[in-house]
Motif scaffolding. Sequence first.
Motif, mmCIF file in Angstrom:
data_model
loop_
_atom_site.group_PDB
_atom_site.id
_atom_site.type_symbol
_atom_site.label_atom_id
_atom_site.label_comp_id
_atom_site.label_asym_id
_atom_site.label_seq_id
_atom_site.Cartn_x
_atom_site.Cartn_y
_atom_site.Cartn_z
ATOM 1 N N VAL A 92 0.870 -1.172 0.000
ATOM 2 C CA VAL A 92 0.000 0.000 0.000
ATOM 3 C C VAL A 92 0.909 1.225 0.000
ATOM 4 C CG1 VAL A 92 -1.763 1.325 1.215
ATOM 5 C CG2 VAL A 92 -1.826 -1.191 1.247
ATOM 6 N N TYR A 93 0.687 2.102 -0.938
ATOM 7 C CA TYR A 93 1.506 3.302 -1.092
ATOM 8 C C TYR A 93 0.762 4.499 -0.503
ATOM 9 C CZ TYR A 93 4.898 0.861 -3.951
ATOM 10 O OH TYR A 93 5.882 -0.005 -4.390
ATOM 11 N N TYR A 94 1.472 5.242 0.346
ATOM 12 C CA TYR A 94 0.888 6.378 1.036
ATOM 13 C C TYR A 94 1.575 7.674 0.635
ATOM 14 C CZ TYR A 94 -1.160 2.926 4.205
ATOM 15 O OH TYR A 94 -1.865 1.886 4.746
ATOM 16 N N CYS A 95 0.771 8.669 0.389
ATOM 17 C CA CYS A 95 1.268 10.020 0.172
ATOM 18 C C CYS A 95 1.414 10.714 1.525
ATOM 19 C CB CYS A 95 0.272 10.779 -0.708
ATOM 20 S SG CYS A 95 0.680 12.500 -1.023
ATOM 21 N N ASN A 96 2.465 11.482 1.672
ATOM 22 C CA ASN A 96 2.743 12.202 2.912
ATOM 23 C C ASN A 96 3.187 13.613 2.555
ATOM 24 O OD1 ASN A 96 5.551 12.858 4.599
ATOM 25 N ND2 ASN A 96 3.781 12.431 5.881
ATOM 26 N N ALA A 97 2.717 14.574 3.321
ATOM 27 C CA ALA A 97 3.129 15.956 3.068
ATOM 28 C C ALA A 97 3.283 16.711 4.375
ATOM 29 C CB ALA A 97 2.106 16.656 2.171
ATOM 30 N N VAL A 98 4.229 17.603 4.385
ATOM 31 C CA VAL A 98 4.439 18.507 5.516
ATOM 32 C C VAL A 98 3.867 19.853 5.103
ATOM 33 C CG1 VAL A 98 6.119 19.588 7.026
ATOM 34 C CG2 VAL A 98 6.493 17.250 6.205
ATOM 35 N N VAL A 99 2.824 20.270 5.804
ATOM 36 C CA VAL A 99 2.025 21.418 5.357
ATOM 37 C C VAL A 99 1.862 22.428 6.483
ATOM 38 C CG1 VAL A 99 -0.190 22.163 4.409
ATOM 39 C CG2 VAL A 99 0.733 19.906 3.795
ATOM 40 N N ARG A 100 2.026 23.686 6.126
ATOM 41 C CA ARG A 100 1.683 24.765 7.051
ATOM 42 C C ARG A 100 0.326 25.306 6.631
ATOM 43 N NH1 ARG A 100 4.995 28.266 10.112
ATOM 44 N NH2 ARG A 100 6.848 27.657 8.918
ATOM 45 N N THR A 101 -0.619 25.315 7.574
ATOM 46 C CA THR A 101 -1.971 25.761 7.235
ATOM 47 C C THR A 101 -2.143 27.263 7.402
ATOM 48 O OG1 THR A 101 -2.708 25.245 9.477
ATOM 49 C CG2 THR A 101 -3.023 23.544 7.784
ATOM 50 N N SER A 102 -1.354 27.859 8.288
ATOM 51 C CA SER A 102 -1.418 29.303 8.461
ATOM 52 C C SER A 102 -0.247 29.744 9.324
ATOM 53 C CB SER A 102 -2.736 29.717 9.118
ATOM 54 O OG SER A 102 -2.817 29.209 10.439
ATOM 55 N N LEU A 103 0.054 31.014 9.271
ATOM 56 C CA LEU A 103 1.057 31.573 10.173
ATOM 57 C C LEU A 103 0.354 32.047 11.450
ATOM 58 C CD1 LEU A 103 3.212 33.603 7.641
ATOM 59 C CD2 LEU A 103 3.867 31.535 8.875
ATOM 60 N N PRO A 104 0.961 31.939 12.620
ATOM 61 C CA PRO A 104 2.316 31.424 12.858
ATOM 62 C C PRO A 104 2.370 29.940 13.217
ATOM 63 C CG PRO A 104 1.483 32.408 14.862
ATOM 64 C CD PRO A 104 0.374 32.514 13.848
ATOM 65 N N ARG A 105 1.317 29.184 12.882
ATOM 66 C CA ARG A 105 1.329 27.761 13.224
ATOM 67 C C ARG A 105 2.501 27.046 12.563
ATOM 68 N NH1 ARG A 105 -4.981 25.761 12.778
ATOM 69 N NH2 ARG A 105 -5.785 26.976 14.534
ATOM 70 N N PRO A 106 3.118 26.095 13.264
ATOM 71 C CA PRO A 106 4.190 25.330 12.639
ATOM 72 C C PRO A 106 3.621 24.337 11.636
ATOM 73 C CG PRO A 106 3.711 24.452 14.805
ATOM 74 C CD PRO A 106 2.869 25.681 14.662
ATOM 75 N N PRO A 107 4.436 23.835 10.716
ATOM 76 C CA PRO A 107 3.963 22.822 9.764
ATOM 77 C C PRO A 107 3.585 21.532 10.488
ATOM 78 C CG PRO A 107 6.044 23.780 9.037
ATOM 79 C CD PRO A 107 5.819 24.232 10.442
ATOM 80 N N SER A 108 2.664 20.787 9.895
ATOM 81 C CA SER A 108 2.244 19.499 10.426
ATOM 82 C C SER A 108 2.354 18.435 9.342
ATOM 83 C CB SER A 108 0.797 19.565 10.928
ATOM 84 O OG SER A 108 0.683 20.462 12.011
ATOM 85 N N ASN A 109 2.358 17.196 9.796
ATOM 86 C CA ASN A 109 2.484 16.032 8.922
ATOM 87 C C ASN A 109 1.100 15.503 8.572
ATOM 88 O OD1 ASN A 109 4.462 14.560 7.664
ATOM 89 N ND2 ASN A 109 4.557 12.981 9.234
ATOM 90 N N TYR A 110 0.852 15.250 7.293
ATOM 91 C CA TYR A 110 -0.434 14.719 6.851
ATOM 92 C C TYR A 110 -0.217 13.483 5.999
ATOM 93 C CZ TYR A 110 -2.376 19.146 8.439
ATOM 94 O OH TYR A 110 -2.748 20.227 9.202
ATOM 95 N N TRP A 111 -1.221 12.585 6.040
ATOM 96 C CA TRP A 111 -1.150 11.324 5.293
ATOM 97 C C TRP A 111 -2.405 11.127 4.447
ATOM 98 C CZ3 TRP A 111 3.108 8.212 5.376
ATOM 99 C CH2 TRP A 111 4.051 8.456 6.380
ATOM 100 N N GLY A 112 -2.223 10.497 3.306
ATOM 101 C CA GLY A 112 -3.345 10.042 2.521
ATOM 102 C C GLY A 112 -3.839 8.702 3.039
ATOM 103 N N GLN A 113 -4.890 8.195 2.399
ATOM 104 C CA GLN A 113 -5.510 6.953 2.861
ATOM 105 C C GLN A 113 -4.801 5.721 2.304
ATOM 106 O OE1 GLN A 113 -6.580 8.730 0.359
ATOM 107 N NE2 GLN A 113 -6.991 7.261 -1.276
ATOM 108 N N GLY A 114 -3.955 5.920 1.320
ATOM 109 C CA GLY A 114 -3.209 4.809 0.735
ATOM 110 C C GLY A 114 -3.864 4.264 -0.515
ATOM 111 N N THR A 115 -3.040 3.744 -1.397
ATOM 112 C CA THR A 115 -3.521 3.100 -2.615
ATOM 113 C C THR A 115 -2.735 1.807 -2.815
ATOM 114 O OG1 THR A 115 -3.991 3.408 -4.979
ATOM 115 C CG2 THR A 115 -1.962 4.396 -4.159
ATOM 116 N N GLN A 116 -3.445 0.751 -3.151
ATOM 117 C CA GLN A 116 -2.818 -0.572 -3.268
ATOM 118 C C GLN A 116 -2.116 -0.711 -4.620
ATOM 119 O OE1 GLN A 116 -2.754 -3.342 -1.004
ATOM 120 N NE2 GLN A 116 -1.293 -4.133 -2.516
ATOM 121 N N VAL A 117 -0.890 -1.173 -4.575
ATOM 122 C CA VAL A 117 -0.142 -1.541 -5.773
ATOM 123 C C VAL A 117 0.213 -3.019 -5.658
ATOM 124 C CG1 VAL A 117 2.000 -1.236 -7.064
ATOM 125 C CG2 VAL A 117 0.770 0.761 -6.187
ATOM 126 N N THR A 118 -0.202 -3.789 -6.640
ATOM 127 C CA THR A 118 0.079 -5.219 -6.652
ATOM 128 C C THR A 118 0.794 -5.569 -7.943
ATOM 129 O OG1 THR A 118 -1.901 -5.669 -5.333
ATOM 130 C CG2 THR A 118 -0.890 -7.526 -6.484
#
Length: 121
Positions: A92-118
């Motif tokens: 299962v392949y997952y997308c991950n991104a480090v995103v800042r939603t607004s200032l001055p909040r620090p960036p956070s880690n986000y994940w997708g739900q995953g997609t199966q590769v066979t």
Amino acid sequence: QVQLVESGGGLVQAGGSLRLSCAASGSIFSIYAMNWYRQAPGKQRKLVAATSSGSTTTYADSVKGRFTISRDNAKNMVYLQMDSLKPEDTAVYYCNAVVRTSLPRPPSNYWGQGTQVTVSS
């Protein structure tokens, strides 16, 4: 909040290719790293490929020369072109991104739900 949605997984024969896409949406001020991870059954999730906001890329040794990560900053998307696929790429392949939603909040880690590769042999 930020949502990551992957697409492009599926079943492919060994030696074939697939292209994964991941779209980031929601409350996005800026995106830093965008990465792809994978998790095979019974194994830990591992980094496959990573790209920084400056488009520097890194790859796991197991996929070097076969996989290519790219991103479209204007569209908040990241891609993973997978060529010469092997059965051991099955996961299962997952997308991950480090995103800042607004200032001055620090960036956070986000994940997708995953997609199966066979990959069949």
